[in-house]
Design an enzyme around this catalytic site. Structure first.
Site, mmCIF file in Angstrom:
data_model
loop_
_atom_site.group_PDB
_atom_site.id
_atom_site.type_symbol
_atom_site.label_atom_id
_atom_site.label_comp_id
_atom_site.label_asym_id
_atom_site.label_seq_id
_atom_site.Cartn_x
_atom_site.Cartn_y
_atom_site.Cartn_z
ATOM 1 N N CYS A 59 10.197 59.668 -27.842
ATOM 2 C CA CYS A 59 8.844 60.207 -27.457
ATOM 3 C C CYS A 59 8.362 61.045 -28.640
ATOM 4 O O CYS A 59 7.326 60.922 -29.004
ATOM 5 C CB CYS A 59 9.243 61.178 -26.261
ATOM 6 S SG CYS A 59 7.527 62.330 -25.744
ATOM 7 N N GLU A 84 8.488 54.936 -22.668
ATOM 8 C CA GLU A 84 7.212 55.285 -23.389
ATOM 9 C C GLU A 84 6.029 54.406 -23.113
ATOM 10 O O GLU A 84 4.962 54.623 -22.839
ATOM 11 C CB GLU A 84 7.377 55.661 -24.682
ATOM 12 C CG GLU A 84 8.189 56.811 -25.248
ATOM 13 C CD GLU A 84 7.401 57.913 -25.007
ATOM 14 O OE1 GLU A 84 6.117 58.288 -25.347
ATOM 15 O OE2 GLU A 84 7.850 58.838 -24.096
#
Length: 221
Positions: free
Chosen positions: A135, A206
Site C-alpha cells: 500500500c 491494491e
C-alpha cells in the site's frame, strides 16, 4: 538489492497493474469522474481506519525504542495527515465526518483489511511489513509518477497527488522498506517464499481496490 526490490522484480506484472490501473491513470490525466473519486475516498477512509492499526501492531511487535517510535510516527501521520485529507475531501462533497466514519466497507475493502489484520496479528514483524508495504510503496510510486501530470494541477486531484508524492510520505515509506530488508536479510528461502506470498496477496488487493473504486462496486445483496 534488498529483498523488497527482489519481490517487486518477481511480481512486476502485478506491480505494473497497480501503477497503471485506469483509476490511477485518469487521476493523472485529470479525467476521472468525480463520483468515482468520491466513492474511492469514502472507502479508502474506511480502509485507513484499519490500516492504521497495522502500525500500532508494528509498535507492539517491536523490541527497541527506535522502531516503536518510528511505527508510532507513521501511525500519527496516517491519522492526522492522510486521513485529514480524506476529511477535507468529504467536506467538499458535503459528507459529514460522522457519515464518513460510519460508512460501511464494500466487499473488497472488508476482505483486504481482514487479510492485513489477520497476517499482522498471527505473524511476526516480517509478515506485518510484507503486508504493509504494497500500500505505502505503491502509493508513493504512483504519487511520484503523477507529480508532473495534468492531474497534479487539477482542482480536485492535485492535493491527492501532492500528498503521495511528498518527501515526508516518501521518507516514511523508505523506512518501512529498509526495515523489511534488514529483517529479511538473513532469512531462509522458505521464509522468503512465505513473505513473498503475503506481499503478493496484499498487492493484488491494491489492484482489486482500484477496480472496486472504478466500478463503484457495492454489496450485491
Amino acid at each position: 538489492m534488498g529483498f523488497s526490490h527482489e519481490i517487486i522484480t518477481e511480481i512486476d506484472n502485478i506491480w505494473q497493474a497497480n501503477l497503471n490501473h485506469p483509476f490511477v491513470q485518469e487521476i493523472g490525466a485529470g479525467t476521472l469522474p468525480v463520483k468515482k473519486f468520491k466513492y474511492y475516498m469514502i472507502q479508502d477512509y474506511v480502509y485507513l481506519k484499519d490500516y492504521a492499526k497495522m502500525f500500532a501492531l508494528g509498535a507492539l511487535k517491536s523490541t527497541d525504542l527506535a522502531t516503536i517510535t518510528q511505527f508510532s510516527k507513521i501511525l500519527h501521520a496516517t491519522l492526522t495527515e492522510e486521513m485529514a485529507l480524506h476529511r477535507q475531501y468529504a467536506a467538499r462533497f458535503n459528507i459529514s465526518e460522522e457519515a464518513l466514519s460510519s460508512a460501511e466497507p464494500a466487499p473488497t475493502t472488508l476482505a483486504y483489511t481482514n487479510y492485513l489484520l489477520s497476517v499482522a496479528q498471527s505473524g511476526g514483524q516480517a509478515e506485518l511489513l510484507a503486508a504493509l508495504l504494497p500500500c505505502m510503496w505503491g502509493y508513493e510510486a504512483i504519487g511520484k509518477s503523477l507529480v508532473h501530470s495534468p492531474g497534479a494541477k487539477h482542482a480536485l486531484y492535485g492535493e491527492w497527488i501532492a500528498m503521495y508524492s511528498s518527501s515526508d510520505f516518501g521518507s516514511l515509506t523508505e523506512w518501512l522498506m529498509q526495515k523489511f530488508d534488514t529483517i529479511t536479510a538473513q532469512q531462509t528461502s522458505t521464509q522468503r517464499v512465505h513473505l513473498t506470498t503475503i506481499f503478493k496477496n496484499a498487492l493484488r488487493y491494491e489492484v482489486l481496490f482500484w477496480k472496486m473504486a472504478y466500478q463503484e462496486k457495492k454489496w450485491d445483496v
